[in-house]
Every structure is written in C-alpha cells, then in structure tokens.
Design a protein around this motif. Structure first.
Motif, PDB file in Angstrom:
ATOM      1  N   ALA A 174       0.812  -1.220   0.000  1.00 19.64           N
ATOM      2  CA  ALA A 174       0.000   0.000   0.000  1.00 19.64           C
ATOM      3  C   ALA A 174       0.840   1.262   0.000  1.00 19.64           C
ATOM      4  CB  ALA A 174      -0.937   0.000   1.215  1.00 19.64           C
ATOM      5  N   VAL A 175       2.065   1.174   0.495  1.00 11.04           N
ATOM      6  CA  VAL A 175       2.986   2.319   0.488  1.00 11.04           C
ATOM      7  C   VAL A 175       4.363   1.832   0.057  1.00 11.04           C
ATOM      8  CG1 VAL A 175       1.811   3.773   2.194  1.00 11.04           C
ATOM      9  CG2 VAL A 175       3.371   1.970   2.972  1.00 11.04           C
ATOM     10  N   ASP A 176       5.116   2.702  -0.602  1.00 10.29           N
ATOM     11  CA  ASP A 176       6.502   2.382  -0.946  1.00 10.29           C
ATOM     12  C   ASP A 176       7.424   3.424  -0.330  1.00 10.29           C
ATOM     13  OD1 ASP A 176       6.299   4.650  -2.526  1.00 10.29           O
ATOM     14  OD2 ASP A 176       6.065   3.523  -4.401  1.00 10.29           O
ATOM     15  N   LYS A 177       8.691   3.342  -0.633  1.00  3.67           N
ATOM     16  CA  LYS A 177       9.667   4.220   0.038  1.00  3.67           C
ATOM     17  C   LYS A 177       9.434   5.688  -0.285  1.00  3.67           C
ATOM     18  CE  LYS A 177      13.332   2.024  -1.506  1.00  3.67           C
ATOM     19  NZ  LYS A 177      12.691   0.849  -2.151  1.00  3.67           N
ATOM     20  N   ASP A 178       8.844   5.982  -1.439  1.00  5.73           N
ATOM     21  CA  ASP A 178       8.614   7.378  -1.808  1.00  5.73           C
ATOM     22  C   ASP A 178       7.627   8.075  -0.877  1.00  5.73           C
ATOM     23  OD1 ASP A 178      10.341   7.125  -3.943  1.00  5.73           O
ATOM     24  OD2 ASP A 178       8.753   6.688  -5.403  1.00  5.73           O
ATOM     25  N   PHE A 179       6.816   7.281  -0.180  1.00  7.44           N
ATOM     26  CA  PHE A 179       5.842   7.870   0.739  1.00  7.44           C
ATOM     27  C   PHE A 179       6.528   8.490   1.956  1.00  7.44           C
ATOM     28  CE2 PHE A 179       2.678   7.684   4.167  1.00  7.44           C
ATOM     29  CZ  PHE A 179       1.557   8.221   3.537  1.00  7.44           C
ATOM     30  N   PHE A 180       7.754   8.051   2.244  1.00  2.00           N
ATOM     31  CA  PHE A 180       8.428   8.425   3.486  1.00  2.00           C
ATOM     32  C   PHE A 180       9.510   9.474   3.236  1.00  2.00           C
ATOM     33  CE2 PHE A 180       6.699   4.209   3.639  1.00  2.00           C
ATOM     34  CZ  PHE A 180       5.977   4.209   4.828  1.00  2.00           C
ATOM     35  N   THR A 181       9.116  10.531   2.569  1.00  2.03           N
ATOM     36  CA  THR A 181      10.017  11.649   2.292  1.00  2.03           C
ATOM     37  C   THR A 181       9.366  12.932   2.768  1.00  2.03           C
ATOM     38  OG1 THR A 181       9.104  12.065   0.075  1.00  2.03           O
ATOM     39  CG2 THR A 181      10.920  10.457   0.256  1.00  2.03           C
ATOM     40  N   THR A 182      10.188  13.908   3.067  1.00  2.00           N
ATOM     41  CA  THR A 182       9.616  15.186   3.506  1.00  2.00           C
ATOM     42  C   THR A 182       8.825  15.844   2.380  1.00  2.00           C
ATOM     43  OG1 THR A 182      11.726  16.264   2.962  1.00  2.00           O
ATOM     44  CG2 THR A 182      11.382  15.603   5.254  1.00  2.00           C
ATOM     45  N   ASP A 183       9.233  15.637   1.118  1.00  2.00           N
ATOM     46  CA  ASP A 183       8.473  16.207  -0.004  1.00  2.00           C
ATOM     47  C   ASP A 183       7.061  15.643  -0.046  1.00  2.00           C
ATOM     48  OD1 ASP A 183      10.551  17.804  -0.821  1.00  2.00           O
ATOM     49  OD2 ASP A 183      11.235  16.456  -2.410  1.00  2.00           O
ATOM     50  N   ALA A 184       6.940  14.321   0.131  1.00  2.00           N
ATOM     51  CA  ALA A 184       5.626  13.699   0.109  1.00  2.00           C
ATOM     52  C   ALA A 184       4.772  14.197   1.274  1.00  2.00           C
ATOM     53  CB  ALA A 184       5.762  12.179   0.161  1.00  2.00           C
TER      54      ALA A 184
END
Length: 440
Positions: free
Chosen positions: A424-434
């Motif tokens: 449901a989530v990948d590593k891109d979800f865990f960035t300050t930009d996201a």
C-alpha cells in the motif's frame, strides 16, 4: 549482609538432591499461586471496579488502575494464535544463523522471521533476545498503512461523562520495512538497505484534526548501526517549515495526546539504547481476540478506554527496559515494564515509570485475530488469519488524562483502515516532499 552471605554458602553446600527438591518446591509454589489467581476469574465473568481485586495480580499496575477507574473486562476462554505462514517459513529458514553481537546488544545474521524462536528463561541474555523478537514481530513485517483513524483525549474516571478535550484525526500511519520482508517484493531484504543502512521508515501525516494542527506530520528513519540514532523530521503547516527533531523527544510525551513515538505500536525505541532485565513469565490477562472493530467507546470511564472488551489469560514474558543515560540522557522515564505475549509477540500493555520510580504512563493495545481488519472488508482480506490492532490508549495515571485511539476510527470515512503487507505504500511515501505535498 554477612548473615545473608553465610546462608547462601550453606545452601550451596547442600546435596544436589536437596537443591533440586527446593527448586521443585519453589516451582510448585509458583504454579499454585498462578492457579489460585486464575481461579479468581473464569470465562463469562464481567470485571468492574466493584470486583477489580480479582484481576489485581493478573494485569500490570497500570491496567489495574484503569479497571479501578471504570474500564470493564469481559473474561473469555483463551484462544490460540498462529503466525502468518510466510513469517513462520522465514523463521524456520533463517533463525539458526542469528546471534547477538559480542557486546550482547546488537543483532548479527538476521534476514527474516523471528530472530530467537527458542526462548530459554535461564539464558542470561533472555531479556535482550525477547526485545529483538519484539523488533521483528509477526504483526507487521513488510509495509502497512493505517488510514483515517481518530483519537479522543479525555480526563477519564469511574462513571465520568465523555467530555472530549481534543479530537484527533490522522490521514496515514504508515511504515515500510527494508529488512525481514516476507510477503511483498523485494524479499527478504530491500536492496536499498545496503546503501542507506535503514531498517525501517515511518510516517504519520497529514493531521486532519484539530484545525490548529491540520496538515502537520512526522517522518522517522531507524538504522541498523547500533550507535546511530533515528532521523526524525516534522512538518508544521502553520509555519510551512520542515524541522529536524532531536531523537530524545521520541521517548517523551510532549503533546496533549500523552502518546510518544517510542510507544506508538508497543515498545518501539531503538533497542541498543536500553538495558534490559528479565522479570519473569506469568499467566496474565490480555486482549488478543477483540470482538469489536471499530472499538466500543467505554461508557463507564468517560471514554478513557475501550470496554467492555474480551480479555483472556495469556502467557507473558515480563521485561524491564531502562534507558542508557549515556545515550539518551533526556529520557523522562526511569524504566518501562513490558508485558510480552509469548504467542503473538506483541505487548497487550506496558507501564512507564517516572524519575522518582512512580507509575506514570500506562499503554494498552487491543488486538484481534482474523483474516480481515473489519467484518465487511472488501480489499484488506488475507488467505490466513493475522493480528490487527483495533484500539490503543495512553493514560497518565498521575492525572487521569488519557488519549484513546480507534482503529478504524469512529468518525472517519475509511472503514477497512489497516492495509498490512499489501504494498500500500513504498519508500517514496516516506520523504519530507511527500509529507509537505499531502498537507491539505
């Protein structure tokens, strides 16, 4: 002290048969005491403040406080819990190669599954091994996304009205593990781990309510390197600013919620930053087969818990965790006592103690065992049963202030709530930009 020393020496001079007999008597005494305690409650009993004394020796001091102050328990027969088959297979495949480091603090040789499936309570390092099993537990192994849950902060108490001081609603409570993956590719280790040394990623954003905190969020990275602390960032929508956080704040209850990130999902602090002491194993009450999802707001303690809910006898390991002051000198706790379910490997509750050694915060987690988080799920359905967390409360027992969270929420649009090991989530979800872009 001299008299005590002489007694010990005399005992050591006893014949082996006498020492064995003494050990047997002690063991039988413990069993008898445990059996007597179990006899105090039986399936079908309803525990209320009026008969709370029945469970005093079957729960932690913090949970007993909750019962005395209005939380009701429905006693049910004990049920069995099995691990997800992929996690079980990984344990059988990899656990034989796992060991503690030379200083008995870090993990060596871990790939996936449970690090130490064979627990010997006579092992001098048993407490540390239990806590590493807690890190790589079967509850969440690959990724998870808890969508739209809510919490209420109240001053709870026996028969108090449900006067909500603050209402919280959160868009996502999510995590991604880079090590120990058993159900979603890449398995068992994300190649990014070799580059970044990150064990897992966590995010809580955006806050949807209250309005004053709308859009806020936090991100956290945990690293394998024993001496490297977590990386933490927060986004405050009001100032539109990303801020780097001091790791020490994660172990303290600094907000009105009484929750702190080190206890969002059980004991979640960096393992190497604490010293552990094994306090024993006991049959105690816990919730592992909760009957309600969404949870019921407790009407007999002002909404400071979920009740009445199904509590059953569980076999638990009890571990004391004390912060290593040379690493986290700002920790407000003198110790945390962890009650670990030996079958589901999750904590039904923990108690935190302040610097004076007085009971300070109690945390309770209500979990259920089924193939879907809610009965009417259409997406989050699994080919096997697994544990789902359906409720959690943090209580300041010194003031009565409590924050009760409902998973799924009582007033939220997303009913399935938990998406575990589904990509449901990948590593891109865990960035300050996201995190910034998700702010409403």
């Amino acid at each position: 002290m001299e008299h005590f020393g002489k007694d010990v020496r005399r005992e050591r001079e006893w014949p082996a048969s006498a020492r064995m007999a003494l050990a047997v008597v002690a063991a039988l005494t413990f069993i008898a005491i445990a059996a007597a305690a179990r006899a105090e409650v039986k399936p079908g009993d309803l525990i209320t403040p009026a008969n709370a004394s029945k469970v005093k020796d079957l729960v932690s001091p913090g949970v007993y406080y909750k019962v005395v102050n209005g939380m009701e328990m429905k006693i049910i027969p004990s049920g069995e819990i099995d691990w997800p088959p992929p996690y079980k297979d990984a344990t059988e495949k990899y656990s034989a190669q796992v060991r503690l480091s030379r200083d008995n603090r870090s993990l060596v040789g871990y790939v996936a599954g449970q690090p130490f499936p064979l627990i010997d309570t006579n092992d001098p390092q048993v407490a540390t091994k239990i806590m590493w099993n807690n890190v790589f537990r079967p509850l969440l192994t690959d990724d998870y996304d808890l969508r739209f849950y809510d919490c209420e902060s109240v001053y709870g108490g026996r028969n108090k009205p449900n006067n909500v001081i603050q209402y919280y609603q959160i868009g996502h409570y999510a995590g991604y593990d880079l090590v120990g993956r058993t159900e979603v590719e890449p398995m068992p280790i994300d190649p990014d781990f070799k580059k970044t040394n990150r064990l897992w990623l966590f995010a809580l954003y955006p806050v949807l309510s209250p309005q004053a905190e709308r859009g806020n969020g936090i991100i956290r990275y945990r690293y394998q390197e024993p001496t490297r602390g977590d990386d933490d960032w927060s986004w405050t929508a009001g100032t539109r600013r990303v801020r780097r956080l001091n790791e020490a704040i994660e172990s303290t209850a600094t907000s009105a919620q009484t929750w702190n990130p080190d206890h969002y999902s059980g004991f979640n602090a960096k393992t190497e930053e604490y010293n552990y002491k094994f306090l024993g194993e006991r049959e105690m009450l816990g919730v592992a087969h909760a009957e309600h999802s969404p949870e019921l707001k407790c009407s007999t303690d002002g909404g400071a818990s979920a009740c009445p809910e199904a509590w059953e006898m569980r076999h638990m390991y009890i571990v004391e965790a004390a912060p290593r002051r040379e690493l986290i000198s700002q920790a407000l706790q003198s110790k945390t006592v962890i009650y670990m379910d030996s079958e589901m490997w999750y904590q039904p509750y923990i108690d935190e103690y302040d610097q004076r050694g007085q009971l300070w915060l109690n945390h309770i987690w209500w979990t259920t065992y089924r193939d879907r988080p809610v009965p009417d799920a259409r997406v989050a359905i699994y080919p096997f049963k697994r544990e789902f967390e359906v409720g959690a409360v943090a209580t300041d027992v010194q003031s009565g202030f409590a924050t009760m969270c409902y998973l799924p929420g009582l007033q939220t649009p997303e009913r399935e709530c938990w998406y575990i090991n589904m990509g449901a989530v990948d590593k891109d979800f865990f960035t300050t930009d996201a995190m910034v872009k998700a702010a409403p």
